[in-house]
Scaffold this active site. Structure first.
Site, short mmCIF file in Angstrom:
data_model
loop_
_atom_site.label_atom_id
_atom_site.label_comp_id
_atom_site.label_asym_id
_atom_site.label_seq_id
_atom_site.Cartn_x
_atom_site.Cartn_y
_atom_site.Cartn_z
NE ARG A 65 -1.36 8.71 0.06
CZ ARG A 65 -0.87 7.63 -0.54
NH1 ARG A 65 0.37 7.64 -0.99
NH2 ARG A 65 -1.59 6.53 -0.70
CG ASP A 78 6.61 0.54 -1.09
OD1 ASP A 78 6.01 -0.40 -0.57
OD2 ASP A 78 6.22 1.11 -2.13
CG ASP A 82 6.93 -3.39 -3.94
OD1 ASP A 82 6.37 -4.08 -3.08
OD2 ASP A 82 6.61 -2.21 -4.18
#
Length: 244
Positions: A65, A78, A82
């Site tokens: 961001r 991502d 995970d």
């Protein structure tokens, strides 16, 4: 004629694979692999590597961001990191605790299936991210994905329970000794973390179930609408032929 903003970008700026949040993602993968390598022999170094990899999960989103480098590739990277890291740790726990192997296997299955179906449904709806939910979605799921603090605390608590379980079950492969003496401060701290994080872990699994059910309902709803639309189109076509 001045160059357009897109053509004015440097190769590094347009190469998604070299975006800063994705570089953080690659670092997470390296640390996770290092942790998996160390799991059988060096519990503390393994958990330091694993914990840093997990904590960087919160960093890459902020970096995306901040640098305006949010990408679909980064979002999937991502999630895959995970899911893969957690699954590998649960596989190790299944080996450490044979009587509970089926529990860890079910946790892996629930984690993978719920996230895959949720992301697939999000893509079919045209959502920019799997964290973008609809108003009709479950309030607990919306809170989980929309509030970064809640998301971090739930994920951190879930991982801390698995980490403490690993440390409590680890035995030296040569001496069969635990990483600390019985009744030591380290052992007591690990037990305390385990029991404190157990409700958080249960909440995380409940969220996975809700996510799986909602994704299944969403996909079934899309199928139903597609079939109704196809039936309506077929009916209209038949009526047109008869009238002609």
């Amino acid at each position: 004629m001045p160059p357009s903003p897109a053509s004015a970008r440097t190769p590094k700026e347009t190469n998604v694979f070299l975006f800063i949040p994705n570089l953080i993602g690659y670092t997470r993968i390296i640390l996770a692999i290092l942790a998996l390598y160390l799991l059988p022999t060096n519990p503390f170094k393994a958990m330091i590597s694993y914990s840093i990899s997990s904590l960087l999960d919160a960093v890459d989103g902020h970096a995306a961001r901040y640098f305006n480098q949010t990408t679909k590739f980064g979002s999937v990277l991502d999630m895959v990191t995970d899911r893969s890291a957690t699954s590998c740790l649960l596989v190790h726990l299944a080996v450490q605790y044979p009587p509970y192997a089926i529990l860890f296997q079910l946790l892996i299955a629930l984690d993978l299936s719920s996230h895959y179906m949720h992301m697939y449904m999000s893509l079919t709806l045209g959502a920019s991210s799997h964290k973008t939910l609809r108003k009709e979605d479950h309030w607990l799921l919306r809170l989980y994905y929309s509030n970064s603090t809640v998301l971090f605390l739930v994920c951190a608590g879930d991982q801390l329970l698995f980490i403490s379980a690993y440390l409590l079950g680890w035995r030296n492969p040569l001496t069969n000794r635990p990483p600390w003496e019985a009744g030591s401060a380290g052992e007591m701290a690990a037990y305390a973390v385990f029991w404190l994080m157990l409700p958080v872990c249960v909440l995380k699994q409940a969220l996975n179930v809700i996510q799986l059910v909602r994704a299944s309902q969403g996909l079934a709803s899309q199928d139903r609408e597609a079939r109704l639309a196809a039936a309506a189109a077929s009916s209209s076509g038949s009526k047109a032929k008869k009238s002609s």
